[in-house]
Design an enzyme around this catalytic site. Structure first.
Site, PDB file in Angstrom:
ATOM      1  N   GLY A   1       0.840  -1.205   0.000  1.00  0.00           N
ATOM      2  CA  GLY A   1       0.000   0.000   0.000  1.00  0.00           C
ATOM      3  C   GLY A   1       0.870   1.248   0.000  1.00  0.00           C
ATOM      4  O   GLY A   1       0.678   2.174  -0.808  1.00  0.00           O
ATOM      5  N   HIS A   2       1.852   1.249   0.897  1.00  0.00           N
ATOM      6  CA  HIS A   2       2.786   2.392   0.931  1.00  0.00           C
ATOM      7  C   HIS A   2       3.571   2.465  -0.381  1.00  0.00           C
ATOM      8  O   HIS A   2       3.789   3.543  -0.936  1.00  0.00           O
ATOM      9  CB  HIS A   2       3.812   2.224   2.058  1.00  0.00           C
TER      10      HIS A   2
ATOM     11  N   GLN B   1      -8.786  10.908   7.228  1.00  0.00           N
ATOM     12  CA  GLN B   1      -7.498  11.621   7.271  1.00  0.00           C
ATOM     13  C   GLN B   1      -7.262  12.390   5.965  1.00  0.00           C
ATOM     14  O   GLN B   1      -6.858  13.555   5.969  1.00  0.00           O
ATOM     15  CB  GLN B   1      -6.390  10.595   7.492  1.00  0.00           C
TER      16      GLN B   1
HETATM   17  P1  AMP Z   1       0.569   4.827   7.628  1.00  0.00           P
HETATM   18  O1  AMP Z   1       1.988   4.367   7.576  1.00  0.00           O
HETATM   19  O2  AMP Z   1      -0.399   3.754   8.021  1.00  0.00           O
HETATM   20  O3  AMP Z   1       0.399   6.113   8.406  1.00  0.00           O
HETATM   21  O4  AMP Z   1       0.167   5.199   6.146  1.00  0.00           O
HETATM   22  C1  AMP Z   1       0.925   6.099   5.378  1.00  0.00           C
HETATM   23  C2  AMP Z   1       0.185   6.386   4.099  1.00  0.00           C
HETATM   24  O5  AMP Z   1      -0.025   5.170   3.402  1.00  0.00           O
HETATM   25  C3  AMP Z   1      -1.204   7.007   4.316  1.00  0.00           C
HETATM   26  O6  AMP Z   1      -1.450   7.986   3.314  1.00  0.00           O
HETATM   27  C4  AMP Z   1      -2.110   5.816   4.149  1.00  0.00           C
HETATM   28  O7  AMP Z   1      -3.410   6.161   3.724  1.00  0.00           O
HETATM   29  C5  AMP Z   1      -1.380   5.030   3.073  1.00  0.00           C
HETATM   30  N1  AMP Z   1      -1.787   3.632   3.114  1.00  0.00           N
HETATM   31  C6  AMP Z   1      -1.743   2.786   4.167  1.00  0.00           C
HETATM   32  N2  AMP Z   1      -2.254   1.585   3.824  1.00  0.00           N
HETATM   33  C7  AMP Z   1      -2.633   1.690   2.525  1.00  0.00           C
HETATM   34  C8  AMP Z   1      -3.238   0.799   1.598  1.00  0.00           C
HETATM   35  N3  AMP Z   1      -3.563  -0.456   1.916  1.00  0.00           N
HETATM   36  N4  AMP Z   1      -3.476   1.245   0.359  1.00  0.00           N
HETATM   37  C9  AMP Z   1      -3.158   2.506  -0.006  1.00  0.00           C
HETATM   38  N5  AMP Z   1      -2.598   3.402   0.818  1.00  0.00           N
HETATM   39  C10 AMP Z   1      -2.332   3.006   2.072  1.00  0.00           C
END
Ligand code: AMP
Length: 306
Positions: free
Chosen positions: A36-37, A153
């Protein structure tokens, strides 16, 4: 790839490259990176001259009884993954570098931050908005890449950028899912295999409710039934709502505009969230079901086992 671990060093670096007419793309993360990241990073890499990724488990967005102390981390592996993606800078600050001792800054949307996830995580979005304000000030990116996975968010950061007249485009990227439909998340590492199977029902129920809405059924009925099925599976559902995407006001059917169908719940002690963005106009309804790990758009999954 440069690894920068202090705000002042990053500031110097950004000052050096400003004036070189480079497009700066920024991907904020809390690390323990997954596909995802990495999809955000890949998109940034395609669209920008310089890509900066931050890894920062931001303490101000965690509540007292939340998982700040056990949030998963593997900085070494994260850096290896980012190197493969040809990232230019990884920013890994310490908390006391971002929050100096007399820092009492508050950035808040009192109304929008206290509904949906905000109702169950008091102060969470104030912490998110505060750290994003600071990171934008430090990095001065042209584009910031964020996932639709964190729907509330994303809306709040878009609003922050508008209200502060910041010169940054927020680029929304689709939710990346496992084969089961489970939205990828660093917190999935808290789940065992049985829980992961149960967790995929968040996606199954988002699909089911979408189908009911497309068929003209009321959101109230569809959400009540879906919530009951999730609870039967073992979830403690915190909310399952259909809302207008900008105001988060509840709607009861597919009305024209952009809607968010969003769900959050606890599976054991793990909190999971997911959502679909639903675009409705006079002619059609368009739903973003997310994408697989190769970046292929997903079709809805309608289970007949429910
Ligand atoms: P986090 O590390 O969880 O704070 O996420 C960092 C970024 O990655 C944020 O913009 C999240 O929305 C994005 N993100 C996390 N998981 C996913 C996913 N499965 N698909 C797309 N973006 C994601």
């Amino acid at each position: 790839m440069q690894i920068i671990s202090s705000a002042s060093q990053l500031k110097d670096y950004i000052s050096q490259i400003s004036g070189q007419n480079m497009t700066v793309g920024f991907v904020p993360t809390m690390g323990y990176l997954h596909q995802g990241h990495l999809q955000l990073v890949k998109t940034a890499r395609k669209q920008c001259d310089l890509v900066v990724v931050s890894i920062f488990v931001n303490p101000t967005q965690f509540g007292e009884n939340e998982d700040l102390d056990k949030y998963p981390s593997d900085i070494e592996k994260d850096c290896e993954l980012l190197k493969v993606e040809d990232v230019d800078v990884v920013f890994i600050p310490k908390a006391n570098d971002i929050y100096v001792s007399n820092d009492r800054l508050v950035v808040s949307y009192p109304d929008l931050s206290t509904v949906l996830c905000g109702k169950f995580r008091p102060g969470h979005f104030d912490g998110v908005l505060l750290v994003m304000t600071k990171l934008f000030a430090l990095i001065r990116p042209d584009r910031c890449y964020m996932g639709r996975k964190d729907g509330q968010q994303l809306v709040l950061v878009e609003k922050l950028v508008r209200d502060l007249f910041l010169d940054v485009d927020i680029v929304q990227c689709p939710t990346v899912r496992e084969e089961t439909g489970l939205a990828m998340s660093s917190r999935n590492s808290y789940l065992d295999e049985t829980q992961k199977e149960i967790a995929s029902h968040l996606y199954i129920e988002l699909c089911e409710v979408s189908k009911q809405l497309i068929n003209g059924n009321s959101a109230e009925d569809a959400l009540r039934e879906a919530t009951a099925r999730l609870e039967k599976k073992g979830f403690e559902v915190q909310y399952f709502e259909l809302v207008e995407r900008q105001s988060f006001t509840q709607v009861n059917q597919l009305s024209s505009g952009t809607l968010l169908l969003c769900v959050a719940g606890l599976l054991g002690s793990t909190r999971l969230i997911d959502n679909f963005v639903i675009q409705v106009d006079a002619k059609e309804v368009e739903i973003d079901y997310g994408q697989d790990q190769e970046g292929k758009k997903l079709e809805p999954l309608f289970s007949d086992s429910m």
